[in-house]
Write an enzyme that holds these catalytic residues in place. Structure first.
Site, short mmCIF file in Angstrom:
data_model
loop_
_atom_site.label_atom_id
_atom_site.label_comp_id
_atom_site.label_asym_id
_atom_site.label_seq_id
_atom_site.Cartn_x
_atom_site.Cartn_y
_atom_site.Cartn_z
N HIS A 34 111.93 -36.53 -64.40
CA HIS A 34 112.09 -35.27 -63.21
C HIS A 34 111.84 -35.72 -61.83
O HIS A 34 112.32 -34.75 -61.00
CB HIS A 34 111.38 -34.08 -63.70
N HIS B 130 117.44 -38.59 -74.40
CA HIS B 130 117.64 -37.81 -75.50
C HIS B 130 118.41 -38.69 -76.76
O HIS B 130 117.90 -38.10 -77.95
CB HIS B 130 118.86 -36.69 -75.10
#
Ligand code: HEB
Length: 724
Positions: free
Chosen positions: A264, A97
């Site tokens: 993920h 992020h």
């Protein structure tokens, strides 16, 4: 109303917020504002001007730092316990992020300056609970102090997290210098966050495309909404959003699939409680919370009942080690749409084998179902993504390599050329997105003066030489450190042919320089040509100055130049050359300010450059707008003296779309000059007028010449990271 015409930058509510969109003051009017203390050039940087971060970083015990970070991964704290006893996944999300705000459009965003510490990023809904991740890192930041910036630490911690869970990494380059104030980046004009029910930015059915330079589809997101566009769980539409937004980060389909699936492989999503049970964002929270936001109930935290995105569960059956189970599970099962305890839309495998279930985040003896977000489902449902996903499923070693490389690119994309990278883990391999440039050589002083004399004798004009040098150097962006005169990329057709460059004229200049340069690199020759022209222009105005050129630039080879990746560097407007390609929703004069910001210029530097460029006749298309002088080609402050002359009355030219103005003799009405918005802003805006006055004052001619030469040289050298 955003995003109508993709391609044109900064469409939006131009009257109100111009380049900034909503500011921190708009979002958090109650928060203490410090801006008044940085007025009058006072810096907010406590390390001071002389602090050399590269030197500090190079002095660090890098191995010890990495060992400390590795130990931190499993040092669970009661105030924010590690899922599965390992903080690794949480830190990967923090790093992604931090880097993921980068967009190619203007090169802004990214991990380069540690902006995740400040609003608005510290409070974006998508950055939920990353305040805790940064706080977990504080003891290490404290220990190593100025030797490691927060910006570097975010990324290095992400890397160590991947390594500590057995994942593939490609390398790490340090060198991101912290800043100590929020940067003004245009994040959009919406007045609500993504989770407050606003429309998404991409609505193709209504003919809308994502507004440039934005890279996220809603305010407060890094890229896409995990639940699908606007919360609609449609994997195909999610794929469309992913493709568009990841392209804005310079990621192709393969990189997008590798990053998402690789990321993920680790960790979980958090949606154990309804979203209304936790507090406001860090920037809005009470003083006693000390910068924490999104507060969950303390008892619930202990039980692992945390809410972040609202989605609940892990993707894989072993979320704290690198594996290929993400794709295995994605393709082994059919998935059905369900709701998380917090009410978010997510997908769960139908009838999973016990072995394919995940451990509970707090109690490894308990098994819980895995999940996929709608964005993850896109990797299976979208035909193009699916091809790549199936290839990775069958050739896991290809995923390892693609993930490691894409992660490295993600985290380093905004750092500019490789010479800016520090530390023992910088990969040797040359990567095309680093815009590699071969080392240059330094020609002898004799060769340089010889060349400059020949250039001035060649028939090329001051204006032509200045324009060519500017076209080359002004591509530089201080945001992602790309562009600039080094490499002489300007000679490649893709760039030479930008309309702003007057391609035919530039072509002629470049061939001539090439013919005369001997052993001097093309990149240096272009800058030397500009220097010779500026010296001549000063001399013709009565001032003997020497324009310092630091030679040693190299010329990029054609195969080191990725034309497509240079497209976003094309100017839509370049007020220095009085150029406007297409009228944007943002006022043209504001585009000049934006360009000056990307070039790293101060207000006086911006001012003196515009005035000087007009005097030198450096307009694109050789128009006469703003050329308020009858001695074009001499370096005089005539632009300012004539602009401020009350004898001229300015009027708008009808039908010019507010872009052209005519100045007439106040008494006779006779036309004297033509001007653009970019010219007249120096008389209209009170702050710029104050600057213009300085250069129009009696006796300022010499100051003007000196200041122009200094600012000019700064632009020419803006990308010289190869100089120590
Ligand atoms: Fe991610 C997490 C989404 C991409 C890595 N993700 C996550 C989540 C979500 C998401 C929703 C959850 C959060 C919470 O906590 O709740 N992603 C997403 C999307 C995308 C993504 C939509 C686009 C497509 N990721 C990504 C990438 C990466 C990642 C690219 C890297 C590489 N994530 C991640 C991780 C995690 C996540 C590691 C986990 C965290 C934890 O565990 O904490």
């Amino acid at each position: 109303k955003t995003g109508e015409m993709s391609g044109c930058p900064f469409h939006g509510d131009s009257q109100m917020r111009t380049l900034l969109g909503r500011t921190n003051k708009d979002w958090w009017p109650e928060a203490t504002q410090l801006d008044i203390l940085t007025e009058q050039g006072k810096s907010a940087n406590p390390y001071g001007e002389d602090f050399d971060y590269a030197e500090a970083f190079n002095a660090i015990d890098y191995k010890a730092l990495k060992e400390d970070l590795t130990a931190l991964m499993t040092d669970s704290q009661d105030w924010w316990p590690a899922d599965y006893g390992h903080y690794g996944p949480f830190f990967i999300r923090m790093a992604w992020h931090a880097a993921g705000t980068y967009r190619t459009g203007d090169g802004r965003g990214g991990a380069g300056t540690g902006q995740q510490r400040f609003a608005p990023l510290n409070s974006w809904p998508d950055n939920g609970n990353l305040d805790k991740a940064r706080r977990l890192l504080w003891p290490i930041k404290q220990k190593y102090g100025k030797n490691i910036s927060w910006a570097d630490l975010f990324i290095l911690t992400g890397n160590v997290a991947i390594e500590s869970m057995g994942g593939p990494v490609f390398g790490f380059g340090g060198g991101r210098k912290d800043v100590f104030e929020p940067e003004s980046v245009y994040w959009g004009t919406e007045e609500q966050w993504v989770n407050e029910g606003v429309a998404t930015r991409i609505q193709p059915k209504e003919g809308m495309a994502l507004e440039n330079p934005l890279a996220a589809i809603q305010m407060g997101l890094i890229y896409v909404n995990p639940e699908g566009p606007g919360g609609n769980p449609d994997p195909l539409e999610s794929a469309r959003d992913m493709r568009e937004t990841f392209a804005r980060m310079a990621m192709n389909d393969e990189e997008t699939v590798a990053l998402t699936a690789g990321g993920h492989a680790f960790g979980k999503a958090h949606g154990a409680e309804p979203a209304d049970t936790f507090g406001g964002s860090p920037e809005s929270e009470a003083l006693e919370l000390q910068g924490f936001g999104w507060l969950n109930d303390e008892d619930e935290i202990g039980k692992g009942h945390i809410t972040t995105s609202g989605i609940e569960g892990s993707w894989s059956n072993n979320p704290t080690s690198w594996s290929h189970d993400y794709f295995r599970i994605l393709f082994k099962y059919d998935f059905e749409l369900v709701k998380s305890p917090a009410g978010a839309q997510q997908w769960t495998p139908i009838n999973p084998d016990e072995a394919d279930m995940a451990p509970d985040a707090r109690d490894p003896s308990k098994k819980v179902p895995t999940m996929m977000t709608t964005a993850d489902m896109a990797l299976k449902m979208d035909p193009e993504y699916r091809k790549i996903s199936e290839r990775f499923l069958e050739n896991p070693e290809q995923l390892d390599d693609a993930f490691a490389r894409a992660w490295f690119k993600l985290c380093h994309r905004d750092m500019g050329p490789k010479v800016r990278y520090l530390g023992p883990e910088v990969p040797n391999e040359e990567l095309i997105w680093q815009d590699p440039i071969p080392a240059g050589t330094v020609p002898s002083g004799g060769a340089v003066s010889d060349f400059k004399a020949k250039v001035l004798d060649s028939g090329l004009t001051v204006s032509q030489l200045v324009k060519a040098a500017w076209a080359s150097a002004s591509t530089y962006r201080n945001s992602d450190h790309r562009g600039g005169a080094n490499g002489a990329h300007i000679r490649f057709d893709a760039m030479k042919n930008w309309a702003a460059n007057d391609p035919d004229e530039l072509g002629t200049v470049l061939s001539k320089l090439d013919e005369l340069r001997g052993d001097i690199s093309m990149a240096d020759a272009i800058v030397l040509g500009g220097a010779a022209a500026v010296e001549k222009a000063a001399k013709d105005a009565g001032y003997d100055v020497s324009v310092k050129v630091t030679t040693g630039r190299g010329d990029a080879h054609e195969d080191q130049f990725d034309a497509e990746s240079f497209e976003p560097l094309e100017p839509f407007a370049d007020g220095f050359r009085n150029y406007l390609k297409t009228k944007a929703n943002v006022r043209t004069e504001d585009m000049l300010i934006d360009k000056a910001h990307l070039l790293g210029l101060s207000i006086p530097e911006l001012t003196v450059l515009v005035g000087g460029m007009r005097a030198l006749g450096a307009n694109s298309g050789n128009t006469s707008h703003g050329v308020f002088t009858d001695r074009v080609g001499q370096l005089t402050p005539d632009f300012f003296t004539n602009l401020l002359d009350m004898g001229t009355k300015w009027e708008i030219v009808d039908g010019s779309g507010d872009e052209e103005y005519v100045g007439s003799d106040r008494k006779t009405g006779e036309e004297k000059y033509r001007a653009t918005r970019t010219d007249l802003i120096f008389g209209s805006n009170s702050q710029l007028r104050a600057q213009a006055e300085v250069y129009a004052e009696a006796g300022s001619e010499e100051k003007f010449v000196k200041d122009f030469v200094a600012a000019w040289t700064k632009v020419m050298d803006a990308d010289r990271f190869d100089l120590s």
